[in-house]
Design a protein around this motif. Structure first.
Motif, PDB file in Angstrom:
ATOM      1  N   PHE A  16       0.868  -1.188  -0.061  1.00 45.77           N
ATOM      2  CA  PHE A  16      -0.061  -0.065  -0.008  1.00 45.77           C
ATOM      3  C   PHE A  16       0.810   1.204   0.072  1.00 45.77           C
ATOM      4  CE2 PHE A  16      -3.261  -2.412   2.670  1.00 45.77           C
ATOM      5  CZ  PHE A  16      -3.852  -2.997   1.635  1.00 45.77           C
ATOM      6  N   LEU A  17       0.808   1.943  -0.939  1.00 45.63           N
ATOM      7  CA  LEU A  17       1.378   3.340  -1.224  1.00 45.63           C
ATOM      8  C   LEU A  17       0.687   4.615  -0.632  1.00 45.63           C
ATOM      9  CD1 LEU A  17       2.919   2.544  -4.608  1.00 45.63           C
ATOM     10  CD2 LEU A  17       4.119   2.241  -2.482  1.00 45.63           C
ATOM     11  N   THR A  18       1.508   5.181   0.224  1.00 50.06           N
ATOM     12  CA  THR A  18       0.889   6.357   0.711  1.00 50.06           C
ATOM     13  C   THR A  18       1.575   7.642   0.725  1.00 50.06           C
ATOM     14  OG1 THR A  18      -0.373   7.657   2.758  1.00 50.06           O
ATOM     15  CG2 THR A  18       1.188   5.908   3.045  1.00 50.06           C
ATOM     16  N   ALA A  19       1.182   8.960   0.370  1.00 52.14           N
ATOM     17  CA  ALA A  19       2.136   9.996   0.476  1.00 52.14           C
ATOM     18  C   ALA A  19       1.492  10.834   1.553  1.00 52.14           C
ATOM     19  CB  ALA A  19       1.887  10.667  -0.906  1.00 52.14           C
ATOM     20  N   ASP A  20       2.078  10.692   2.500  1.00 53.09           N
ATOM     21  CA  ASP A  20       1.782  11.295   3.926  1.00 53.09           C
ATOM     22  C   ASP A  20       2.366  12.778   3.819  1.00 53.09           C
ATOM     23  OD1 ASP A  20       1.060  11.882   6.336  1.00 53.09           O
ATOM     24  OD2 ASP A  20       2.800  10.805   7.338  1.00 53.09           O
ATOM     25  N   VAL A  33       3.767   1.246   2.791  1.00 58.15           N
ATOM     26  CA  VAL A  33       4.865   2.209   2.397  1.00 58.15           C
ATOM     27  C   VAL A  33       4.615   3.691   2.148  1.00 58.15           C
ATOM     28  CG1 VAL A  33       6.592   2.684   0.576  1.00 58.15           C
ATOM     29  CG2 VAL A  33       6.094   0.336   1.379  1.00 58.15           C
ATOM     30  N   ASN A  34       5.532   4.554   2.810  1.00 59.50           N
ATOM     31  CA  ASN A  34       5.048   6.084   2.996  1.00 59.50           C
ATOM     32  C   ASN A  34       6.168   6.625   1.731  1.00 59.50           C
ATOM     33  OD1 ASN A  34       4.737   8.740   2.996  1.00 59.50           O
ATOM     34  ND2 ASN A  34       5.575   8.876   5.189  1.00 59.50           N
ATOM     35  N   THR A  35       5.756   7.057   0.683  1.00 57.41           N
ATOM     36  CA  THR A  35       6.537   7.646  -0.364  1.00 57.41           C
ATOM     37  C   THR A  35       6.388   9.198  -0.260  1.00 57.41           C
ATOM     38  OG1 THR A  35       4.610   7.534  -1.966  1.00 57.41           O
ATOM     39  CG2 THR A  35       6.049   5.635  -1.825  1.00 57.41           C
ATOM     40  N   GLY A  36       5.641   9.712   0.831  1.00 54.45           N
ATOM     41  CA  GLY A  36       5.554  11.044   1.110  1.00 54.45           C
ATOM     42  C   GLY A  36       6.653  11.593   1.760  1.00 54.45           C
ATOM     43  N   TRP A  37       6.355  12.606   2.849  1.00 58.35           N
ATOM     44  CA  TRP A  37       7.315  13.251   3.427  1.00 58.35           C
ATOM     45  C   TRP A  37       8.024  12.743   4.716  1.00 58.35           C
ATOM     46  CZ3 TRP A  37       3.734  14.755   0.121  1.00 58.35           C
ATOM     47  CH2 TRP A  37       3.834  15.758  -0.699  1.00 58.35           C
ATOM     48  N   THR A  38       9.445  13.307   4.796  1.00 60.39           N
ATOM     49  CA  THR A  38      10.170  12.644   5.813  1.00 60.39           C
ATOM     50  C   THR A  38      10.824  13.853   6.612  1.00 60.39           C
ATOM     51  OG1 THR A  38      11.860  11.267   6.724  1.00 60.39           O
ATOM     52  CG2 THR A  38      12.064  12.026   4.259  1.00 60.39           C
ATOM     53  N   GLY A  39      10.918  13.817   7.825  1.00 60.56           N
ATOM     54  CA  GLY A  39      11.778  15.174   8.301  1.00 60.56           C
ATOM     55  C   GLY A  39      10.654  16.221   8.656  1.00 60.56           C
ATOM     56  N   GLY A  40       9.492  16.011   8.533  1.00 59.95           N
ATOM     57  CA  GLY A  40       8.638  17.155   8.724  1.00 59.95           C
ATOM     58  C   GLY A  40       7.440  16.958   7.543  1.00 59.95           C
ATOM     59  N   GLY A  41       6.473  17.781   7.756  1.00 58.27           N
ATOM     60  CA  GLY A  41       5.302  17.787   6.893  1.00 58.27           C
ATOM     61  C   GLY A  41       5.579  18.539   5.568  1.00 58.27           C
ATOM     62  N   TYR A  42       4.444  18.472   4.799  1.00 58.25           N
ATOM     63  CA  TYR A  42       4.747  19.115   3.430  1.00 58.25           C
ATOM     64  C   TYR A  42       5.236  20.758   3.811  1.00 58.25           C
ATOM     65  CZ  TYR A  42       3.490  21.843  -0.845  1.00 58.25           C
ATOM     66  OH  TYR A  42       3.491  22.499  -2.025  1.00 58.25           O
ATOM     67  N   THR A  96      12.978   4.242  -1.280  1.00 56.18           N
ATOM     68  CA  THR A  96      11.697   3.499  -1.251  1.00 56.18           C
ATOM     69  C   THR A  96      11.864   2.445  -2.313  1.00 56.18           C
ATOM     70  OG1 THR A  96      10.448   5.777  -1.205  1.00 56.18           O
ATOM     71  CG2 THR A  96       9.270   3.735  -2.241  1.00 56.18           C
ATOM     72  N   ARG A  97      12.668   2.447  -3.268  1.00 56.94           N
ATOM     73  CA  ARG A  97      13.021   1.245  -4.253  1.00 56.94           C
ATOM     74  C   ARG A  97      13.573   0.327  -3.130  1.00 56.94           C
ATOM     75  NH1 ARG A  97      11.900   2.153  -9.478  1.00 56.94           N
ATOM     76  NH2 ARG A  97      12.395   4.021 -10.343  1.00 56.94           N
ATOM     77  N   ALA A  98      14.475   0.591  -2.250  1.00 57.68           N
ATOM     78  CA  ALA A  98      15.289  -0.496  -1.495  1.00 57.68           C
ATOM     79  C   ALA A  98      14.304  -1.105  -0.562  1.00 57.68           C
ATOM     80  CB  ALA A  98      16.344   0.092  -0.784  1.00 57.68           C
ATOM     81  N   MET A  99      13.341  -0.375   0.172  1.00 58.94           N
ATOM     82  CA  MET A  99      12.390  -0.851   0.949  1.00 58.94           C
ATOM     83  C   MET A  99      11.399  -1.731   0.109  1.00 58.94           C
ATOM     84  SD  MET A  99      11.619   2.106   3.633  1.00 58.94           S
ATOM     85  CE  MET A  99      11.741   3.696   2.472  1.00 58.94           C
ATOM     86  N   VAL A 100      11.084  -1.434  -0.627  1.00 61.22           N
ATOM     87  CA  VAL A 100       9.989  -2.433  -1.576  1.00 61.22           C
ATOM     88  C   VAL A 100      10.761  -3.594  -1.954  1.00 61.22           C
ATOM     89  CG1 VAL A 100       8.672  -2.391  -3.726  1.00 61.22           C
ATOM     90  CG2 VAL A 100       8.590  -0.459  -2.324  1.00 61.22           C
TER      91      VAL A 100
END
Length: 527
Positions: A344-348, A424-433, A444-448
């Motif tokens: 499941f892909l989510t852009a958080d 899998v979160n393909t969105g933001w890291t280190g803070g929100g948008y 992401t590719r490595a995790m998948v």
């Protein structure tokens, strides 16, 4: 008012001298250029623009309220009812309008790669480039006459015909109307080609469950040893990008059915977002855009014909449509066995969900129903920056039936086939948008890859105390710090506040579902 005779009216329409059936790709490209509907780019692809509407118009989509469907459809803001009388009036107007066109273009093909479950479709287009789009996106006949046990569904596409809301019962000049009894889809007032593709997907989402087949808004690929993986997610979350893996064969990039024997692609092509597309990051998609492909709303240099994939002058929702065999590494036919892995892909947009988590069956059903992600700029009218949203089953605009029908089918199939499910979160890291940054595609590719290859089956996990998600401590090729979202934020207290806020949003959203038993307790956030 007597009901219209769709069969007779369609036969009359298609017998007109202005109708051209099943033109070849070169012939359609020639028509596009002669009619000045588009231009040819340096790669040989056709570029067309869609005017005002550069994305779907979900508020202009209707389903006809008919005797056979009245008690089955999940009516509401997504599945808006319209009367049979209103449909008949508009149908008559659209048919009359199309009869008067100088040229009409008809494609006869299928939806569904598995011959046991395929649906015959007929697409009637005012525009040659729309017909080229249909030919590349749906399944093309193999040269034999089209024979099918059931009557085709017909799309009547008239972009330049505009509805009158006061007379026609629509909300604007634009309309996308499905009649299941009359097996007809009316599209008008919008030049956005994706409405045709998604209308057929909505049809399949209604028909397939009746045959115990789970329709899915997902991409799919298969490894050399036969392991099938599914990727769920809304537009822009990475379905197309992550499934186009040079080390795995692509089954399809957006729509599939899961039958008692395995997976099959519903389409015969791909409709990829191409904003910021580059050969370096997405070589398979980049190289697939050649003669016969359709570029939608991409800026092209007038002098050289070179597309500028970084320019969002028309929209962020730039698109490329091409047949699946334009990808080198594909599975033919587009069929495979039962999946071993679901992602499941989510852009958080909050930037608080872990980059990867392994889900229990209950968590899988919960997150499938929730479908949390962010609407990304340009995928719908009025969206200019990412917005947190929940889209049931990662495809709520295309689900005519109640959500629990699809979730229960998924849970049963996970149990039956022992499928591993990951969020899998393909969105933001280190803070929100606006504060953090988008998750690295390489990470992401490595995790998948680790999830699909089974590297995470027995690895050490930590349990997120807010969401209850099980996150690996180590993933090959990914820094350990990245795997714990709290550690990527400058202020962990601020992270916790935003995480709790998102958890509450999950809970608030889930209250709309019925017939889900204890799923909120067994699959949702812990707080």
């Amino acid at each position: 008012m007597n009901s219209v005779d769709v069969t007779n009216d369609l036969q009359t329409l298609l017998s007109g001298k202005n109708v051209q059936f099943n033109l070849s790709v070169p012939h359609l490209v020639e028509k596009v250029l002669d009619r000045k509907e588009g231009i040819l780019t340096s790669s040989g692809a056709v570029r067309a623009t869609t005017g005002t509407y550069t994305g779907r118009s979900p508020k202009d989509k209707f389903i006809v309220e008919e005797k056979s469907t009245k008690e089955k459809i999940d009516w509401g803001a997504v599945n808006q009812p319209i009367s049979e009388e209103a449909f008949d009036r508009l149908y008559t107007k659209v048919v009359s309008y199309l009869k008067e066109r100088e040229e009409l273009f008809v494609f006869e093909g299928f939806a569904g790669a598995d011959e046991k479950y395929r649906l015959p479709i007929t697409v009637v287009n005012e525009f040659a480039w729309h017909n080229l789009f249909a030919r590349q996106l749906f399944i093309r006949p193999d040269g034999r006459s089209r024979q099918a046990a059931e009557e085709p569904f017909t799309i009547l596409s008239a972009p330049n015909f505009k509805a009158d809301p006061l007379i026609d019962g629509t909300k604007s000049e634009t309309f996308i109307i499905v009649s299941f009894e009359k097996r007809t889809i009316l599209i008008g007032g919008t030049e956005y080609a994706g409405e045709m593709k998604k209308s057929i997907f909505s049809i399949m989402n209604y028909l397939l469950p009746e045959r115990n087949i789970l329709p899915m808004h997902c991409s799919a690929n298969i490894g050399e040893e036969g392991g099938t993986a599914l990727f769920f997610g809304l537009s822009g979350t990475g379905k197309t990008t992550l499934s186009a893996d040079p080390n795995r064969r692509l089954i399809g990039d957006d729509e599939h059915g899961w039958s008692s024997t395995g997976i099959f692609n519903i389409e015969g092509g791909c409709y990829a977002k191409c904003i910021h597309l580059s050969e370096e990051k997405e070589p398979q998609i980049y190289r697939a855009i050649r003669f016969g492909s359709v570029l939608e709303n991409v800026v092209v240099d007038d002098a050289t014909g070179e597309p500028d994939y970084d320019d969002a002058f028309y929209t962020e929702n730039t698109r490329a449509a091409y047949p699946i065999d334009a990808i080198d590494n594909i599975a033919l036919p587009s069929i495979a066995g039962h999946p071993q892995t679901i992602v499941f892909l989510t852009a958080d947009a909050f930037g608080v969900l872990p980059p990867i988590s392994k889900l229990t069956k209950e968590q899988a059903m919960y997150h499938f129903l929730s479908g949390y992600t962010s609407k990304l700029a340009g995928t719908e009218r009025g969206i200019t920056s990412p917005e947190a949203t929940f889209s049931t089953c990662f495809g709520s605009p295309f689900l005519p039936l109640p959500a629990h029908v699809y979730a229960e089918m998924l849970g049963k199939k996970i149990d039956e086939h022992g499928v591993s499910v990951f969020l899998v979160n393909t969105g933001w890291t280190g803070g929100g948008y606006g504060i953090g940054e988008r998750m690295s595609l390489a990470y992401t590719r490595a995790m998948v890859r680790a999830a699909i290859e089974g590297d995470l089956d027995n690895t050490e996990m930590r349990t997120d105390r807010i969401f209850g998600l099980h996150t690996p401590i180590h993933v090959p090729g990914v820094p350990d710090q990245v795997l714990d979202p709290a550690k990527t934020w400058a202020d962990e207290k601020e992270y916790e506040e935003k995480a709790i806020r998102l958890a509450n949003e999950f809970k608030k959203n889930f209250k709309k579902f019925s017939n889900t038993g204890d799923l909120e307790k067994t699959g949702g956030p812990l707080i």
